[in-house]
Enzyme design. Structure first.
Site, PDB file in Angstrom:
ATOM      1  N   CYS A  10      44.039  36.787  35.736  1.00  0.00           N
ATOM      2  CA  CYS A  10      43.858  35.445  36.263  1.00  0.00           C
ATOM      3  C   CYS A  10      44.858  34.437  35.729  1.00  0.00           C
ATOM      4  CB  CYS A  10      42.471  34.909  35.894  1.00  0.00           C
ATOM      5  SG  CYS A  10      41.154  35.948  36.505  1.00  0.00           S
ATOM      6  N   GLY A  37      47.362  36.460  39.918  1.00  0.00           N
ATOM      7  CA  GLY A  37      46.179  36.876  40.661  1.00  0.00           C
ATOM      8  C   GLY A  37      46.333  36.556  42.120  1.00  0.00           C
ATOM      9  N   ASN A 111      40.506  33.208  32.119  1.00  0.00           N
ATOM     10  CA  ASN A 111      41.452  34.326  32.105  1.00  0.00           C
ATOM     11  C   ASN A 111      41.153  35.132  30.855  1.00  0.00           C
ATOM     12  OD1 ASN A 111      44.914  34.632  31.137  1.00  0.00           O
ATOM     13  ND2 ASN A 111      43.690  36.083  32.290  1.00  0.00           N
ATOM     14  N   GLY A 112      40.888  36.424  31.032  1.00  0.00           N
ATOM     15  CA  GLY A 112      40.577  37.271  29.886  1.00  0.00           C
ATOM     16  C   GLY A 112      39.383  38.143  30.193  1.00  0.00           C
ATOM     17  N   CYS A 248      48.910  39.032  23.251  1.00  0.00           N
ATOM     18  CA  CYS A 248      49.155  40.191  24.121  1.00  0.00           C
ATOM     19  C   CYS A 248      50.666  40.368  24.306  1.00  0.00           C
ATOM     20  CB  CYS A 248      48.486  39.953  25.475  1.00  0.00           C
ATOM     21  SG  CYS A 248      48.939  41.163  26.727  1.00  0.00           S
ATOM     22  N   TYR A 254      55.645  42.011  30.879  1.00  0.00           N
ATOM     23  CA  TYR A 254      55.360  42.258  32.293  1.00  0.00           C
ATOM     24  C   TYR A 254      54.782  41.075  33.055  1.00  0.00           C
ATOM     25  CZ  TYR A 254      53.383  44.523  36.437  1.00  0.00           C
ATOM     26  OH  TYR A 254      53.068  44.865  37.706  1.00  0.00           O
ATOM     27  N   ASP A 363      59.969  48.057  33.094  1.00  0.00           N
ATOM     28  CA  ASP A 363      59.230  47.473  31.977  1.00  0.00           C
ATOM     29  C   ASP A 363      58.170  48.422  31.433  1.00  0.00           C
ATOM     30  OD1 ASP A 363      56.510  46.784  33.395  1.00  0.00           O
ATOM     31  OD2 ASP A 363      58.113  46.180  34.742  1.00  0.00           O
TER      32      ASP A 363
END
Length: 483
Positions: A10, A37, A111-112, A248, A254, A363
């Site tokens: 997201c 998203g 988001n998560g 992350c 990416y 990647d």
């Protein structure tokens, strides 16, 4: 359904403006976050009296029309673009999630991914909360609403943070107050921007650029940012402190747009540095180096530069052309159609490839099917050798933090060594980047990164998985922390 790589969950945004409708700036910001998203998009605004919301399926441009935006009154609001990982694929899980309760209205964009969703949902259900979706965002919204009944916004957020465990970057609207909060490990990105007439909180700085704003800084792990409703400023509260972060690394490799700055690093420069490190660790002196478009481009540029600096004569070239109109939802019922899809998406430039040795840079390799088809494509176009170089370590374990990364059974590198993967994809050689090189390029300590998908050790307490630090999920019936 075709998708070559992992899918991000997201993108979130929130704005507070001086005296201008928030709907269009939110809409433009969501366009800038569209890569995060593509399943649904939504906006919630508040006009000082009541909340307005609109959520639609599909891309941002499909989810809203002129009339939808005109109906979203008010100079404050939040927005969301979604790719599903937790929860079903329908509008019940589309966001922002809105709820009205005794002490006002609440909108939430997330988001998560929480690790202890079921525990918290069960505890809330036992207290009489009814749920309309199976997603974790609704659980956060209900917990926050419960805490708002007997506390101010800052205290309520703090109490919710003490109960939820996992990764989250949130934009929240409580009546006409917009806030942003980042989980204590800072797993998902979130930043603050200043606009000519207000402030914005967003997943990536590219959304701030789109609104002609200036990036102020990243939201700190465990920090709450409260925007003034009139757009005049913001206040921040450091609600939770941790010794270590769990950024992350895959955001940099990416997901994020190359033009975004995340945790102080411009993503494009990081990817070039990763490409340079790839040459230093496993460079091969071929006639030409080419990216898998578009994800491999910055890596390949850095790799080619480093090769030339070392005296090798490796030419950078675009050897694969991308058809931009084949989306991720391309329908492919049979294996034949799935193989055709790569030809629909990518076509080799024969003159770049024919009779030459080629290094192909991407990647990541997730399932391996696309890599295998690309190697075949280049050989069919006359490549004498095809060497594959990957700008990340092998992905050997799933992501529980909000990225749709496949299961261990589907991950080609899980349980296989590099030689096995090399022979499966049919390359003359294959090399990945080391974890240490990734940490160096991000100028971070390994200890401050989330490396779960490449080490199998996670920064959160996940059932059946190993942790890389001393961490336990909170008990959900615990009394609220002292404020």
């Amino acid at each position: 359904m075709m998708h070559s790589g992992p899918r991000e969950k997201c993108g979130v945004v929130g704005v507070a403006l001086d005296d201008r409708a928030a709907a269009r700036p939110l809409y433009y910001a969501l366009y800038a976050l569209q890569h995060r998203g593509q399943e649904s998009a939504g906006i919630v605004t508040h006009d000082g009296f009541q909340q307005h919301d609109h959520v639609g399926m599909g891309l941002v441009g499909d989810a809203f029309d002129e009339a939808d935006l005109d109906g979203l009154n008010g100079s404050v609001g939040i927005g969301h673009v979604r790719y599903p990982t937790a929860g079903s694929v329908d509008t019940s899980c589309a966001q922002p999630f809105s709820v009205s309760f005794k002490s006002g209205s609440l909108g939430l964009s997330h988001n998560g991914n929480l690790v202890n969703t079921a525990d918290v949902r069960d505890a809330l259900a036992a207290q009489g909360h009814a749920f309309t979706s199976d997603g974790d965002t609704e659980v956060i919204a209900h917990d926050l609403a419960r805490n708002l009944l007997d506390g101010d916004l800052v205290r309520a957020v703090r109490r919710t943070m003490d109960r939820i465990h996992g990764s989250y970057a949130l934009t929240i609207m409580h009546d006409d107050t917009v806030v942003g909060v980042r989980d204590p490990e800072g797993n998902r990105p979130l930043c603050i921007g200043e606009l000519p007439d207000g402030y914005v909180i967003a997943s990536e700085s590219a959304a701030i650029d789109t609104l002609d704003g200036e990036l102020v800084r990243d939201v700190r792990p465990g920090e709450l940012v409260v925007l003034e409703a009139d757009g005049s400023g913001y206040e921040t509260y450091q609600l939770v402190e941790r010794d270590r972060t769990a950024h992350c690394f895959f955001e940099h490799v990416y997901f994020a747009r190359p033009d975004s700055v995340i945790d102080g690093s411009l993503v494009y420069e990081t990817r070039r540095d990763l490409g340079r490190a790839l040459w230093e660790e496993s460079g091969v002196d071929t006639d030409v180096v080419m990216p898998v478009p578009d994800s491999g481009r910055a890596f390949a540029t850095g790799y080619a530069e480093a090769s030339q600096d070392s005296g090798a004569d490796v030419e950078f070239a675009e050897g694969l052309m991308k058809n931009r109109y084949v989306g991720r939802t391309f329908i492919m019922p049979t294996q034949d159609a799935r193989e055709r899809a790569v030809r629909l998406k990518l076509n080799p430039i024969r003159s770049t490839v024919e009779g030459r040795t080629v290094t192909l840079i991407d990647d990541s390799i997730v399932r391996g099917t696309t890599s295998n088809q690309l190697v075949d494509l280049l050989r069919d176009a006359g490549a004498e050798e095809v060497h594959l170089r990957i700008g990340a370590p092998p992905i050997t374990a799933p992501c529980y933090m909000g990225i749709d990364m496949a299961t261990r059974e589907e991950l080609i590198a899980a349980g296989e060594d590099v030689a096995d993967v090399e022979s499966t994809v049919g390359a003359d050689s294959l090399a990945y980047l080391s974890v240490d090189a990734v940490a160096a390029a991000l100028t971070e300590s390994r200890a401050d990164l989330c490396l779960g998908c490449v080490t199998g050790e996670y920064p959160y307490d996940i059932d059946g998985e190993t942790t890389d630090r001393d961490v336990r999920r909170p008990g959900v019936d615990t009394a609220p922390a002292d404020d």
